[in-house]
Design a protein around this motif. Structure first.
Motif, short mmCIF file in Angstrom:
data_model
loop_
_atom_site.label_atom_id
_atom_site.label_comp_id
_atom_site.label_asym_id
_atom_site.label_seq_id
_atom_site.Cartn_x
_atom_site.Cartn_y
_atom_site.Cartn_z
N THR A 176 0.82 -1.22 0.00
CA THR A 176 0.00 0.00 0.00
C THR A 176 0.85 1.26 0.00
OG1 THR A 176 -0.18 0.08 2.43
CG2 THR A 176 -1.87 -1.16 1.22
N GLU A 177 2.04 1.17 0.56
CA GLU A 177 2.93 2.34 0.59
C GLU A 177 3.57 2.60 -0.77
OE1 GLU A 177 5.64 1.34 3.69
OE2 GLU A 177 4.29 2.01 5.31
N HIS A 178 3.70 1.57 -1.58
CA HIS A 178 4.41 1.72 -2.86
C HIS A 178 3.48 1.69 -4.06
CE1 HIS A 178 8.62 1.51 -1.42
NE2 HIS A 178 8.05 0.90 -0.40
N TYR A 179 2.25 1.22 -3.88
CA TYR A 179 1.29 1.18 -4.98
C TYR A 179 0.00 1.85 -4.50
CZ TYR A 179 4.62 -2.25 -6.68
OH TYR A 179 5.77 -2.88 -7.08
N LYS A 180 -0.12 3.12 -4.83
CA LYS A 180 -1.20 3.94 -4.30
C LYS A 180 -2.57 3.52 -4.81
CE LYS A 180 1.76 6.29 -1.99
NZ LYS A 180 1.87 6.03 -0.54
N ILE A 181 -2.60 2.65 -5.81
CA ILE A 181 -3.88 2.15 -6.32
C ILE A 181 -4.57 1.26 -5.29
CG2 ILE A 181 -2.88 0.11 -7.42
CD1 ILE A 181 -4.88 0.45 -9.68
N LEU A 182 -3.79 0.71 -4.36
CA LEU A 182 -4.33 -0.21 -3.36
C LEU A 182 -5.00 0.54 -2.22
CD1 LEU A 182 -1.27 -2.62 -3.19
CD2 LEU A 182 -3.51 -3.18 -4.13
N GLN A 183 -6.16 0.06 -1.81
CA GLN A 183 -6.88 0.66 -0.69
C GLN A 183 -6.52 -0.06 0.62
OE1 GLN A 183 -10.95 1.91 -1.04
NE2 GLN A 183 -10.96 1.64 -3.26
N TYR A 184 -5.87 0.68 1.50
CA TYR A 184 -5.42 0.13 2.78
C TYR A 184 -6.59 -0.48 3.54
CZ TYR A 184 -3.11 -0.04 7.36
OH TYR A 184 -2.56 -0.46 8.57
N ASP A 185 -7.72 0.22 3.58
CA ASP A 185 -8.85 -0.21 4.41
C ASP A 185 -9.57 -1.44 3.88
OD1 ASP A 185 -8.21 1.88 6.02
OD2 ASP A 185 -10.16 2.88 5.91
N LEU A 186 -9.18 -1.92 2.70
CA LEU A 186 -9.66 -3.20 2.21
C LEU A 186 -8.57 -4.25 2.32
CD1 LEU A 186 -11.69 -5.09 0.85
CD2 LEU A 186 -10.92 -4.20 -1.37
N LEU A 187 -7.36 -3.92 1.89
CA LEU A 187 -6.30 -4.91 1.82
C LEU A 187 -5.84 -5.39 3.20
CD1 LEU A 187 -4.36 -6.61 0.20
CD2 LEU A 187 -2.83 -4.63 0.00
N ILE A 188 -5.67 -4.49 4.15
CA ILE A 188 -5.18 -4.88 5.48
C ILE A 188 -6.21 -5.76 6.21
CG2 ILE A 188 -4.44 -4.05 7.74
CD1 ILE A 188 -2.36 -3.81 5.43
N PRO A 189 -7.50 -5.39 6.24
CA PRO A 189 -8.46 -6.32 6.84
C PRO A 189 -8.50 -7.68 6.11
CG PRO A 189 -9.42 -4.14 6.70
CD PRO A 189 -8.12 -4.08 5.94
N ALA A 190 -8.40 -7.66 4.79
CA ALA A 190 -8.39 -8.92 4.05
C ALA A 190 -7.19 -9.79 4.45
CB ALA A 190 -8.37 -8.64 2.54
N ALA A 191 -6.04 -9.15 4.63
CA ALA A 191 -4.84 -9.87 5.06
C ALA A 191 -5.04 -10.49 6.44
CB ALA A 191 -3.64 -8.94 5.07
N MET A 192 -5.69 -9.76 7.34
CA MET A 192 -5.90 -10.26 8.69
C MET A 192 -6.93 -11.39 8.73
SD MET A 192 -5.71 -6.73 10.88
CE MET A 192 -5.83 -7.62 12.42
N PHE A 193 -7.91 -11.32 7.85
CA PHE A 193 -8.99 -12.31 7.85
C PHE A 193 -8.71 -13.53 6.97
CE2 PHE A 193 -11.99 -8.64 8.83
CZ PHE A 193 -12.22 -9.04 10.15
N HIS A 194 -7.72 -13.45 6.07
CA HIS A 194 -7.66 -14.42 4.99
C HIS A 194 -7.55 -15.88 5.46
CE1 HIS A 194 -3.25 -14.55 5.53
NE2 HIS A 194 -3.24 -15.59 4.71
N ASP A 195 -6.93 -16.12 6.62
CA ASP A 195 -6.73 -17.50 7.08
C ASP A 195 -7.42 -17.81 8.40
OD1 ASP A 195 -5.38 -18.71 5.01
OD2 ASP A 195 -3.39 -18.60 5.92
#
Length: 317
Positions: A176-195
Motif C-alpha cells: 500500500t505504501e508503494h502502490y497507491k492504487i491499493l486501498q489500505y482499508d480493504l487490503l489490510i483487513p483482508a490480510a488479517m482475515f484471509h486464514d
C-alpha cells in the motif's frame, strides 16, 4: 533431551518423542513396515520401523508418547530415523511443553505489532468489523494466538497462524505504501482475515490435524462464512464493501486449482495472493534449510517446492 533439530546423520538416538503419525505400509517387494512421524518442540522427524514384528517393537499408536531407539540417516536430503526399538510411555513421564512446536517469536509482541496495522484503518465499518474479532472477541483472540497455520508445510507450530498473518499483513502494508492504487482499508483487513478459517479447519495441538469441517469445507469457505456472519451484525455495513472483502478471502490462493473458489478480480485480491504466496514459500524454504543438518550440497527433490533444492553459497566466508 535430544531435540530433533540437533540430530545429525549417523547419530544413535535414545529418547522420548510424541508419535504424531503412524501408518502401516508395504514395500515394492511385499515387506511390511511402518511409516512414523515423531515430534518435539523443535519440529518433526520422518521415521521408519522396518521390522515391525521384531523384538523390541511394542504396540503404539499415533498421539502416544514413545521411547525410541534408532539411528539417524539422510534420505532425499532430509533426516530420517531408522527405529530399532520403540515402546509406549505414560504421559506422566513427559513434559508436554517439550513436544509442542512453538514460534521462535514472542506471541504477545507479534500480536501488538498486528494491532498497529488495525489502528490505521479509517473506515468506521471496516474498523468495527476488525475490532469485533481482534480486539473484542477474547475467545477468538486466544485461539488465534495459539493456532498453527498448517499441518506440516509452513508455520505448522503454536503461534504459526499469528506469525503468518502478521507476515502477510506486513507485506500488504508495504504494497500500500508503494502502490497507491491499493486501498489500505480493504487490503489490510483482508490480510488479517484471509486464514482465520484455519482455526476451525485444523484441530488444536497436539493433534494439529484436519477436522471434519476442514475436510468438507476448507478454511477459505469457513473464513468467508465467519466474516459474513459478523458483517450481518453491523448495522449499515455497505454491501459492496462486504462483497469486495469476501472476494479477497475467496481469491487469496490465486488459482482455482490451488483451492480458490474465485480468481482475483480486484487489485487488492491480487496483492493479497502475492503476499500470501511470498510468506508461505519463504517460510517453507526457511524450515527446509534449517532442517538440512548442515548439508551444503543439493538436498534432493522437495515435493512442496517442486524442485531440487540447495543452500545458497555464503559469499561472506
Amino acid at each position: 533431551m535430544r531435540y530433533i533439530k540437533d540430530m545429525s546423520e549417523g547419530e544413535r538416538v535414545q529418547d522420548i518423542y510424541l508419535c504424531k503419525y503412524k501408518q502401516s505400509a508395504v514395500t515394492k517387494n511385499g515387506k511390511a513396515y511402518d511409516n512414523v512421524i515423531l515430534q518435539d518442540k523443535t519440529g518433526t522427524l520422518d521415521a521408519k520401523v522396518w521390522e515391525p514384528n521384531s523384538m523390541g517393537i511394542d504396540e503404539f499408536d499415533a498421539m502416544d508418547y514413545v521411547s525410541v531407539v534408532g539411528e539417524v540417516t539422510i534420505f532425499n536430503g532430509a533426516k530420517q530415523l531408522n527405529i530399532k526399538r520403540i515402546r509406549r510411555v505414560s504421559q506422566e513421564e513427559c513434559n508436554p511443553a517439550d513436544y509442542l512446536p512453538v514460534s521462535s517469536r514472542d506471541i504477545e509482541e507479534m500480536y501488538q505489532e498486528l494491532m498497529k496495522y488495525v489502528s490505521k484503518i479509517k473506515n468506521p465499518y471496516m474498523k468495527k468489523l476488525v475490532d469485533s474479532f481482534f480486539v473484542e472477541d477474547k475467545e477468538f483472540i486466544s485461539k488465534f494466538k495459539k493456532h498453527s497455520a498448517a499441518k506440516t508445510v509452513h508455520h505448522g507450530f503454536i503461534g504459526g497462524l499469528l506469525e503468518h498473518t502478521l507476515g502477510v499483513t506486513r507485506i500488504c502494508n508495504f504494497f500500500t505504501e508503494h502502490y497507491k492504487i491499493l486501498q489500505y482499508d480493504l487490503l489490510i483487513p483482508a490480510a488479517m482475515f484471509h486464514d482465520i478459517g484455519k482455526i476451525w479447519e485444523i484441530s488444536p495441538f497436539p493433534e494439529n490435524d484436519y477436522t471434519d469441517d476442514g475436510q468438507l469445507l476448507g478454511h477459505i469457505a469457513i473464513g468467508c462464512e465467519l466474516v459474513g456472519e459478523r458483517i450481518r451484525k453491523i448495522e449499515g455495513f455497505p454491501p459492496k464493501m462486504a462483497s469486495e472483502l469476501k472476494h479477497c478471502i475467496l481469491a487469496h490462493h490465486g488459482e482455482l486449482e490451488f483451492g480458490s473458489p474465485k480468481k482475483p478480480a480486484l487489485v487488492e485480491a491480487m496483492a493479497l495472493n502475492f503476499a500470501d504466496v511470498a510468506d508461505d514459500k519463504l517460510e517453507m524454504m526457511k524450515e527446509i534449510l534449517e532442517n538440512a543438518d548442515g548439508n551444503e550440497g543439493w538436498l534432493g527433490f522437495n515435493r512442496f517446492a517442486d524442485s531440487n533444492l540447495r543452500k545458497t553459497s555464503d559469499y561472506l566466508k
